[in-house]
Every structure is written in structure tokens, then in C-alpha cells.
Scaffold this active site. Structure first.
Site, PDB file in Angstrom:
ATOM      1  N   GLY A  38       0.819  -1.221   0.000  1.00 15.17           N
ATOM      2  CA  GLY A  38       0.000   0.000   0.000  1.00 15.17           C
ATOM      3  C   GLY A  38       0.848   1.265   0.000  1.00 15.17           C
ATOM      4  O   GLY A  38       0.434   2.299  -0.532  1.00 15.17           O
TER       5      GLY A  38
ATOM      6  N   ASN B 162       4.306  -6.216  -2.937  1.00 12.20           N
ATOM      7  CA  ASN B 162       4.767  -7.535  -2.487  1.00 12.20           C
ATOM      8  C   ASN B 162       3.636  -8.418  -1.962  1.00 12.20           C
ATOM      9  O   ASN B 162       3.877  -9.394  -1.260  1.00 12.20           O
ATOM     10  CB  ASN B 162       5.820  -7.363  -1.381  1.00 12.20           C
ATOM     11  N   GLU B 163       2.379  -8.077  -2.306  1.00 10.36           N
ATOM     12  CA  GLU B 163       1.235  -8.804  -1.765  1.00 10.36           C
ATOM     13  C   GLU B 163       1.385 -10.317  -1.871  1.00 10.36           C
ATOM     14  O   GLU B 163       1.046 -11.056  -0.941  1.00 10.36           O
ATOM     15  CB  GLU B 163      -0.065  -8.374  -2.481  1.00 10.36           C
TER      16      GLU B 163
HETATM   17  N1  CO8 Z   1       0.804  -3.505   9.310  1.00  7.52           N
HETATM   18  C1  CO8 Z   1       0.807  -3.625  10.652  1.00  7.52           C
HETATM   19  N2  CO8 Z   1       1.935  -3.694  11.414  1.00  7.52           N
HETATM   20  C2  CO8 Z   1       3.117  -3.630  10.761  1.00  7.52           C
HETATM   21  C3  CO8 Z   1       3.191  -3.518   9.364  1.00  7.52           C
HETATM   22  C4  CO8 Z   1       1.970  -3.450   8.620  1.00  7.52           C
HETATM   23  N3  CO8 Z   1       1.945  -3.319   7.282  1.00  7.52           N
HETATM   24  N4  CO8 Z   1       4.488  -3.486   9.019  1.00  7.52           N
HETATM   25  C5  CO8 Z   1       5.197  -3.580  10.159  1.00  7.52           C
HETATM   26  N5  CO8 Z   1       4.377  -3.665  11.224  1.00  7.52           N
HETATM   27  C6  CO8 Z   1       4.734  -3.730  12.643  1.00  7.52           C
HETATM   28  C7  CO8 Z   1       5.633  -4.924  12.954  1.00  7.52           C
HETATM   29  O1  CO8 Z   1       4.869  -6.092  13.157  1.00  7.52           O
HETATM   30  C8  CO8 Z   1       6.317  -4.439  14.214  1.00  7.52           C
HETATM   31  O2  CO8 Z   1       5.391  -4.576  15.282  1.00  7.52           O
HETATM   32  P1  CO8 Z   1       5.923  -4.915  16.796  1.00  7.52           P
HETATM   33  O3  CO8 Z   1       6.833  -3.765  17.156  1.00  7.52           O
HETATM   34  O4  CO8 Z   1       4.676  -4.976  17.591  1.00  7.52           O
HETATM   35  O5  CO8 Z   1       6.656  -6.235  16.696  1.00  7.52           O
HETATM   36  C9  CO8 Z   1       6.500  -2.940  13.959  1.00  7.52           C
HETATM   37  O6  CO8 Z   1       5.543  -2.610  12.962  1.00  7.52           O
HETATM   38  C10 CO8 Z   1       7.889  -2.585  13.453  1.00  7.52           C
HETATM   39  O7  CO8 Z   1       8.182  -3.414  12.337  1.00  7.52           O
HETATM   40  P2  CO8 Z   1       9.664  -3.927  12.040  1.00  7.52           P
HETATM   41  O8  CO8 Z   1      10.353  -4.288  13.303  1.00  7.52           O
HETATM   42  O9  CO8 Z   1       9.579  -4.974  10.976  1.00  7.52           O
HETATM   43  O10 CO8 Z   1      10.324  -2.561  11.475  1.00  7.52           O
HETATM   44  P3  CO8 Z   1      11.593  -2.431  10.512  1.00  7.52           P
HETATM   45  O11 CO8 Z   1      11.949  -0.988  10.569  1.00  7.52           O
HETATM   46  O12 CO8 Z   1      12.635  -3.441  10.811  1.00  7.52           O
HETATM   47  O13 CO8 Z   1      11.020  -2.779   9.045  1.00  7.52           O
HETATM   48  C11 CO8 Z   1       9.388  -2.667   7.284  1.00  7.52           C
HETATM   49  C12 CO8 Z   1      10.051  -1.947   8.465  1.00  7.52           C
HETATM   50  C13 CO8 Z   1      10.409  -2.862   6.176  1.00  7.52           C
HETATM   51  C14 CO8 Z   1       8.252  -1.791   6.791  1.00  7.52           C
HETATM   52  C15 CO8 Z   1       8.879  -4.038   7.766  1.00  7.52           C
HETATM   53  O14 CO8 Z   1       8.126  -3.832   8.958  1.00  7.52           O
HETATM   54  C16 CO8 Z   1       8.004  -4.753   6.790  1.00  7.52           C
HETATM   55  O15 CO8 Z   1       8.490  -5.299   5.818  1.00  7.52           O
HETATM   56  N6  CO8 Z   1       6.679  -4.752   7.061  1.00  7.52           N
HETATM   57  C17 CO8 Z   1       5.720  -5.465   6.262  1.00  7.52           C
HETATM   58  C18 CO8 Z   1       5.290  -4.629   5.134  1.00  7.52           C
HETATM   59  C19 CO8 Z   1       4.292  -5.344   4.277  1.00  7.52           C
HETATM   60  O16 CO8 Z   1       4.506  -6.430   3.811  1.00  7.52           O
HETATM   61  N7  CO8 Z   1       3.154  -4.679   4.045  1.00  7.52           N
HETATM   62  C20 CO8 Z   1       2.109  -5.217   3.239  1.00  7.52           C
HETATM   63  C21 CO8 Z   1       0.786  -4.823   3.795  1.00  7.52           C
HETATM   64  S1  CO8 Z   1      -0.541  -5.405   2.764  1.00  7.52           S
HETATM   65  C22 CO8 Z   1      -0.916  -4.095   1.702  1.00  7.52           C
HETATM   66  O17 CO8 Z   1      -0.464  -3.016   1.872  1.00  7.52           O
HETATM   67  C23 CO8 Z   1      -1.849  -4.306   0.520  1.00  7.52           C
HETATM   68  C24 CO8 Z   1      -2.878  -5.293   0.790  1.00  7.52           C
HETATM   69  C25 CO8 Z   1      -3.858  -5.459  -0.352  1.00  7.52           C
HETATM   70  C26 CO8 Z   1      -4.962  -6.359   0.131  1.00  7.52           C
HETATM   71  C27 CO8 Z   1      -5.600  -7.132  -0.932  1.00  7.52           C
HETATM   72  C28 CO8 Z   1      -6.472  -8.237  -0.349  1.00  7.52           C
HETATM   73  C29 CO8 Z   1      -7.470  -8.735  -1.321  1.00  7.52           C
END
Ligand code: CO8
Length: 300
Positions: free
Chosen positions: A151, A175-176
Site C-alpha cells: 500500500g 509484495n502482496e
Molecule cells: N501492518 C501492521 N503492522 C506492521 C506492518 C503493517 N503493514 N508493518 C510492520 N508492522 C509492525 C511490525 O509487526 C512491528 O510490530 P511490533 O513492534 O509490535 O513487533 C512494527 O511494525 C515494526 O516493524 P519492524 O520491526 O519490521 O520494522 P523495521 O523498521 O525493521 O522494518 C518494514 C520496516 C520494512 C516496513 C517491515 O516492517 C516490513 O516489511 N513490514 C511489512 C510490510 C508489508 O509487507 N506490508 C504489506 C501490507 S498489505 C498491503 O499493503 C496491501 C494489501 C492489499 C490487500 C488485498 C487483499 C485482497
């Protein structure tokens, strides 16, 4: 009146159907103070409008990762609406106040273990934001100063121009597929319109997150600059785009984007139903839980 769950702002005619805005007066009467810088700050977004240049700076400020929660999405849409309605504003630069992260994409917790009503409200807010941003009559420049998956990438793709900090540790992409979910057709359409069909097809199927240099090579971002030069470059690009007459640029933007916008408008309710059906499947919920678990483990 809007039906329940619909943001009131979507009742207005879409931005791409509205009359073009006149530019603010280029002449500052001598002796008068410069036009003020107006700012409005919500919980998760900070906006500053410089009325002398007509440029607003919008910063996500939702640590730790600027995930697009329902609250952030709603504030984002309302902020865009306020700027769109302000005749002094002609362009907006979108960036992040959180170091190393532009936006981590949709807030996964909004899509896990919630009610059908919640999924409906959440998805409508995602649609609303995209319709507003992709259809904005303002010049929109994304200054991508950190990682920007899913997103977050969509937000950048929906702007007119993308500049990214040239740090290979920052990545961007839809990256969905890596989460076991599928990017909706309008995410895909937006992506195809930026990088072309073949690049989008490969990148979407593999759920690629492209490091900044690769994203630039693919045309996913228009320019890479050293991080400390990012805002300066964004302002320069904005000035270049604003040098053109608004009406010609806006009509051209409409011509390029209307078909894709209209497609979602025509299928909005169906798209919400598809989202709910998909996201409520136990197998999908399991994938999302495992992904969150993986993020937690990677951290510890
Ligand atoms: N949503 C909720 N929480 C998140 C998300 C997110 N997208 N990303 C990270 N967090 C949380 C982590 O779980 C962590 O929580 P906690 O502290 O409680 O353990 C906190 O945020 C910090 O995360 P990191 O320790 O991983 O932080 P870094 O600085 O090391 O890394 C990144 C940051 C690179 C952003 C990494 O967190 C990451 O890769 N996150 C995942 C991103 C991702 O894959 N997002 C995809 C979301 S889906 C979307 O956007 C489209 C969906 C379309 C839907 C279609 C359905 C039909």
C-alpha cells in the site's frame, strides 16, 4: 446523504470532473508580508501549505512504520480534500516524518480477525484514498524517503512523480503475493500504467520488493537522489510541473487516468465484496497471522 460507512467526502464530484483552479496571484503587493504558511496537523499526518508557492508538504507521522490504518487513511483523504478545496494550493509533496520508512502499506492488523463491518469500512477507506490521490487535480510528488511496500508503494505510484532516496536498503514494490494475498485490479492497473505490463506482471507474481536502484531501473521511481537532497529535488520538480498552465496539465492527467479511475468507481461495491470474501477465508487469515509472526521473529 452518504450511506453508512462511506466517508462524507466521497459524495462530492470527483476531482477530475471539477473546474480547473486559478493559480494564486503571482504578484505580492509591495510592503505586504509574504503569504502565510498554513499548517494543520492530525494525529497521523502533518500538513503545511506555503500559500506563496501554492505547494503543500504532507508528512506521515505514524511510528513505528506509518502503516495505513483506518485512522491514517481517513486523515489522509480528509487532508487531500482540504487541499483540493483550497484555491491557494496547486501541488502536494508526500513524504514521511518517520526515519527510514515511507509507509509499510496497509495496516495488516486491520485485516486480521475483524468483523465484516470493519472490513467494509476499512476497504472503502482504502478505495476512497486511492480515488482522491490518483484523481487529484493537484500536482502530486512522492518524496520516498524510506521503504515502501504494498500500500505504501501504491501511494507513491498514484502520484505524478516519484523521487526516492538512493539508499539500496530502502525497497519498494507490490509484495502482496509474499503475504499470500493478491493485489486488487486497481493496484495492478496503477502499477501497469507506471512500469508497463511485462515488468508489472513479473514483479506482481513474484511479490518483488525492489531495492531503490533496481526500482529506478524499472521506472518504478523516476529519480534517485542522495537522501539529504530529496526535499530540495522534490521542490524543484514541483516548480517545474507548476510552471505549466493548470488547465492543460489537469485535462491531460484526466485523459491519462480516467479510464482506470472509472473502472473502480463502476465496480466499487463488487470490489468490497471480493475483498471481504477473500480476506475472511481462514487460509488467508492464517497467512496474514504467519506473516505478522515472521515480522516479529525477524525483529527479535
Ligand atoms: N501492518 C501492521 N503492522 C506492521 C506492518 C503493517 N503493514 N508493518 C510492520 N508492522 C509492525 C511490525 O509487526 C512491528 O510490530 P511490533 O513492534 O509490535 O513487533 C512494527 O511494525 C515494526 O516493524 P519492524 O520491526 O519490521 O520494522 P523495521 O523498521 O525493521 O522494518 C518494514 C520496516 C520494512 C516496513 C517491515 O516492517 C516490513 O516489511 N513490514 C511489512 C510490510 C508489508 O509487507 N506490508 C504489506 C501490507 S498489505 C498491503 O499493503 C496491501 C494489501 C492489499 C490487500 C488485498 C487483499 C485482497
Amino acid at each position: 446523504l452518504c450511506p453508512p460507512g462511506v466517508l462524507p467526502l466521497c459524495c462530492r464530484p470527483p476531482a477530475w470532473d471539477r473546474a480547473t483552479r486559478p493559480p494564486p496571484s503571482p504578484l505580492q503587493p509591495p510592503g505586504l508580508p509574504l503569504a502565510p504558511c498554513r499548517s494543520f496537523s492530525n494525529n497521523k499526518i502533518q500538513v503545511e501549505l506555503d500559500e506563496s508557492s501554492g505547494v503543500a508538504m504532507m508528512k506521515f507521522k505514524s511510528p513505528p512504520v506509518n502503516s495505513l490504518s483506518l485512522e491514517l487513511l481517513t486523515e489522509f483523504s480528509i487532508s487531500l480534500e482540504k487541499l483540493e478545496n483550497n484555491r491557494a494550493c496547486r501541488g502536494v509533496i508526500i513524504t514521511s516524518a518517520v526515519p527510514k520508512i515511507f509507509s509499510s502499506g496497509l495496516d495488516i492488523t486491520e485485516m486480521c480477525g475483524k468483523s465484516m463491518e470493519h472490513y467494509t469500512e476499512f476497504w472503502r477507506a482504502v478505495q476512497e484514498l486511492w480515488l482522491r490521490l490518483y484523481g487529484s487535480s493537484m500536482v502530486t510528488v512522492a518524496a520516498v524517503n524510506g521503504s515502501s511496500p504494498a500500500g505504501g508503494c501504491l501511494v507513491a505510484l498514484s502520484c505524478d512523480y516519484r523521487i526516492m532516496a538512493e539508499n539500496p536498503k530502502f525497497s519498494i514494490g507490490l509484495n502482496e503475493a509474499q503475504l499470500g494475498i493478491v493485489a486488487p485490479f486497481w493496484f495492478k492497473d496503477t502499477f501497469v500504467n507506471v512500469v508497463g505490463h511485462r515488468t508489472a506482471e513479473r514483479s506482481l507474481q513474484l511479490g518483488c520488493l525492489h531495492p531503490a536502484p533496481e526500482a529506478h531501473r524499472l521506472g518504478l521511481v523516476d529519480e534517485l537522489v542522495p537522501e539529504e537532497k530529496l526535499m530540495e529535488k522534490a521542490a524543484a520538480v514541483m516548480a517545474e510541473w507548476l510552471a505549466l498552465p493548470d488547465h492543460a496539465r489537469q485535462l491531460t492527467k484526466t485523459m491519462m487516468r480516467k479510464a482506470v479511475l472509472d473502472r473502480l468507481v463502476a465496480h466499487r461495491e463488487e470490489d468490497i465484496k471480493n475483498f471481504i470474501t477473500f480476506i475472511s477465508k481462514e487460509s488467508i487469515q492464517k497467512s496474514l497471522r504467519m506473516y505478522m509472526e515472521m515480522l516479529r521473529k525477524r525483529k527479535s
